[in-house]
Motif scaffolding. Sequence first.
Motif, PDB file in Angstrom:
ATOM      1  N   LYS A  60       0.878  -1.253   0.165  1.00 28.65           N
ATOM      2  CA  LYS A  60      -0.120   0.117  -0.039  1.00 28.65           C
ATOM      3  C   LYS A  60       0.697   1.297   0.138  1.00 28.65           C
ATOM      4  CE  LYS A  60      -4.268  -1.577   2.168  1.00 28.65           C
ATOM      5  NZ  LYS A  60      -5.202  -1.502   3.077  1.00 28.65           N
ATOM      6  N   SER A  61       1.904   1.063   0.810  1.00 23.58           N
ATOM      7  CA  SER A  61       2.845   2.365   0.792  1.00 23.58           C
ATOM      8  C   SER A  61       3.513   2.538  -0.384  1.00 23.58           C
ATOM      9  CB  SER A  61       3.811   2.143   2.099  1.00 23.58           C
ATOM     10  OG  SER A  61       4.773   3.096   1.949  1.00 23.58           O
ATOM     11  N   ARG A  62       4.104   1.486  -1.101  1.00 22.64           N
ATOM     12  CA  ARG A  62       4.892   1.599  -2.376  1.00 22.64           C
ATOM     13  C   ARG A  62       3.904   1.858  -3.273  1.00 22.64           C
ATOM     14  NH1 ARG A  62       6.246  -0.885  -6.771  1.00 22.64           N
ATOM     15  NH2 ARG A  62       8.323  -1.229  -7.463  1.00 22.64           N
ATOM     16  N   ARG A  63       2.686   1.478  -3.255  1.00 26.42           N
ATOM     17  CA  ARG A  63       1.492   2.007  -4.560  1.00 26.42           C
ATOM     18  C   ARG A  63       1.347   3.275  -4.421  1.00 26.42           C
ATOM     19  NH1 ARG A  63      -2.322  -1.350  -6.943  1.00 26.42           N
ATOM     20  NH2 ARG A  63      -4.115  -0.043  -7.315  1.00 26.42           N
ATOM     21  N   LYS A  64       1.215   3.845  -3.067  1.00 27.08           N
ATOM     22  CA  LYS A  64       0.820   5.289  -2.758  1.00 27.08           C
ATOM     23  C   LYS A  64       1.722   6.132  -3.397  1.00 27.08           C
ATOM     24  CE  LYS A  64      -0.351   8.499   0.823  1.00 27.08           C
ATOM     25  NZ  LYS A  64      -0.445   8.603   2.225  1.00 27.08           N
ATOM     26  N   GLN A  65       3.069   5.924  -3.068  1.00 25.19           N
ATOM     27  CA  GLN A  65       4.165   6.534  -3.574  1.00 25.19           C
ATOM     28  C   GLN A  65       4.267   6.576  -5.188  1.00 25.19           C
ATOM     29  OE1 GLN A  65       6.302   8.534  -1.929  1.00 25.19           O
ATOM     30  NE2 GLN A  65       7.096   9.194  -3.771  1.00 25.19           N
ATOM     31  N   ALA A  66       4.026   5.350  -5.764  1.00 21.88           N
ATOM     32  CA  ALA A  66       4.116   5.186  -7.125  1.00 21.88           C
ATOM     33  C   ALA A  66       3.032   6.092  -8.056  1.00 21.88           C
ATOM     34  CB  ALA A  66       3.834   3.678  -7.668  1.00 21.88           C
ATOM     35  N   LYS A  67       1.987   6.200  -7.224  1.00 20.89           N
ATOM     36  CA  LYS A  67       0.895   7.189  -7.508  1.00 20.89           C
ATOM     37  C   LYS A  67       1.079   8.736  -7.787  1.00 20.89           C
ATOM     38  CE  LYS A  67      -3.059   4.055  -6.989  1.00 20.89           C
ATOM     39  NZ  LYS A  67      -4.571   4.069  -6.044  1.00 20.89           N
ATOM     40  N   LYS A  68       1.832   8.826  -6.658  1.00 25.78           N
ATOM     41  CA  LYS A  68       2.222  10.184  -6.413  1.00 25.78           C
ATOM     42  C   LYS A  68       3.468  10.540  -7.645  1.00 25.78           C
ATOM     43  CE  LYS A  68       1.762  11.062  -1.533  1.00 25.78           C
ATOM     44  NZ  LYS A  68       2.625  11.450  -0.272  1.00 25.78           N
ATOM     45  N   THR A  69       4.264   9.462  -8.070  1.00 23.39           N
ATOM     46  CA  THR A  69       5.318   9.623  -8.639  1.00 23.39           C
ATOM     47  C   THR A  69       4.699   9.897 -10.240  1.00 23.39           C
ATOM     48  OG1 THR A  69       6.840   8.542  -7.380  1.00 23.39           O
ATOM     49  CG2 THR A  69       7.408   8.810  -9.780  1.00 23.39           C
ATOM     50  N   LEU A  70       3.689   8.977 -10.479  1.00 23.89           N
ATOM     51  CA  LEU A  70       2.988   9.042 -11.780  1.00 23.89           C
ATOM     52  C   LEU A  70       2.217  10.385 -11.813  1.00 23.89           C
ATOM     53  CD1 LEU A  70       1.804   5.254 -12.186  1.00 23.89           C
ATOM     54  CD2 LEU A  70       3.354   6.494 -13.793  1.00 23.89           C
ATOM     55  N   THR A  71       1.595  10.802 -10.978  1.00 22.30           N
ATOM     56  CA  THR A  71       0.675  12.185 -11.082  1.00 22.30           C
ATOM     57  C   THR A  71       1.840  13.258 -11.381  1.00 22.30           C
ATOM     58  OG1 THR A  71      -0.598  11.323  -9.424  1.00 22.30           O
ATOM     59  CG2 THR A  71      -0.593  13.652  -9.602  1.00 22.30           C
ATOM     60  N   ARG A  72       3.067  13.430 -10.764  1.00 19.82           N
ATOM     61  CA  ARG A  72       3.918  14.355 -11.035  1.00 19.82           C
ATOM     62  C   ARG A  72       4.407  14.118 -12.364  1.00 19.82           C
ATOM     63  NH1 ARG A  72       6.507  13.002  -5.377  1.00 19.82           N
ATOM     64  NH2 ARG A  72       5.532  14.421  -4.301  1.00 19.82           N
ATOM     65  N   PHE A  73       4.663  12.901 -12.711  1.00 19.51           N
ATOM     66  CA  PHE A  73       5.231  12.773 -14.334  1.00 19.51           C
ATOM     67  C   PHE A  73       4.043  13.194 -15.292  1.00 19.51           C
ATOM     68  CE2 PHE A  73       8.300   8.916 -13.225  1.00 19.51           C
ATOM     69  CZ  PHE A  73       9.354   9.651 -13.616  1.00 19.51           C
ATOM     70  N   ARG A 132       2.477  15.891 -15.005  1.00 14.58           N
ATOM     71  CA  ARG A 132       2.235  17.020 -14.865  1.00 14.58           C
ATOM     72  C   ARG A 132       3.735  17.796 -15.454  1.00 14.58           C
ATOM     73  NH1 ARG A 132      -0.207  16.947  -9.338  1.00 14.58           N
ATOM     74  NH2 ARG A 132       1.979  16.967  -8.651  1.00 14.58           N
ATOM     75  N   VAL A 133       4.814  17.028 -15.779  1.00 13.69           N
ATOM     76  CA  VAL A 133       5.887  17.275 -16.037  1.00 13.69           C
ATOM     77  C   VAL A 133       6.243  17.874 -17.526  1.00 13.69           C
ATOM     78  CG1 VAL A 133       8.380  16.938 -16.114  1.00 13.69           C
ATOM     79  CG2 VAL A 133       7.213  16.417 -14.055  1.00 13.69           C
ATOM     80  N   CYS A 134       6.164  17.151 -18.313  1.00 10.77           N
ATOM     81  CA  CYS A 134       6.340  17.181 -19.791  1.00 10.77           C
ATOM     82  C   CYS A 134       5.209  16.852 -20.648  1.00 10.77           C
ATOM     83  CB  CYS A 134       7.498  16.020 -20.085  1.00 10.77           C
ATOM     84  SG  CYS A 134       8.053  15.994 -21.706  1.00 10.77           S
ATOM     85  N   GLN A 135       5.093  17.492 -21.765  1.00  5.59           N
ATOM     86  CA  GLN A 135       3.954  17.092 -22.793  1.00  5.59           C
ATOM     87  C   GLN A 135       3.811  15.673 -23.206  1.00  5.59           C
ATOM     88  OE1 GLN A 135       4.453  19.869 -26.032  1.00  5.59           O
ATOM     89  NE2 GLN A 135       3.310  21.573 -25.026  1.00  5.59           N
ATOM     90  N   THR A 136       4.944  15.048 -23.185  1.00  3.35           N
ATOM     91  CA  THR A 136       4.940  13.659 -23.543  1.00  3.35           C
ATOM     92  C   THR A 136       4.299  12.434 -22.483  1.00  3.35           C
ATOM     93  OG1 THR A 136       6.838  13.889 -24.947  1.00  3.35           O
ATOM     94  CG2 THR A 136       6.476  11.699 -24.563  1.00  3.35           C
ATOM     95  N   PHE A 137       4.602  13.079 -21.331  1.00  9.09           N
ATOM     96  CA  PHE A 137       4.229  12.118 -19.976  1.00  9.09           C
ATOM     97  C   PHE A 137       2.830  12.162 -19.694  1.00  9.09           C
ATOM     98  CE2 PHE A 137       8.774  12.739 -18.240  1.00  9.09           C
ATOM     99  CZ  PHE A 137       9.261  12.026 -19.244  1.00  9.09           C
TER     100      PHE A 137
END
Length: 105
Positions: free
Chosen positions: A36-49, A51-56
């Motif tokens: 659950k903790s790892r999944r939560k962190q993965a979701k945060k990372t994907l959410t950031r990705f 917003r970062v770049c037009q390709t992502f």
Amino acid sequence: MSAVAAQIARSRELVMLIFSHLERARCDPEALQKEKSRRKQAKKTLTRFARVCQTFPAPALDLLWRVLDDIRPILALLPPLTSGYRHTHVLSRDITQAEWDRLQS
């Protein structure tokens, strides 16, 4: 960003492959809390990705929507629910074409 990094970022297949490593945080019955903790962190990372770049955004959002912990995000795309007969819930109105298209995308 280097030329190679830019080329990788433009390749949807490579971006999906890279992002899919974050999405692998699935729940294993023996290690539920850790996952659950790892999944939560993965979701945060994907959410950031997303917003970062037009390709992502597309690959990151595809992975975020692939496995949901809760049905509420899907229900939010539909008309509101109302209480129905014997503890059931029904849509308050018909689904519009725009809502249906968004749900399927």
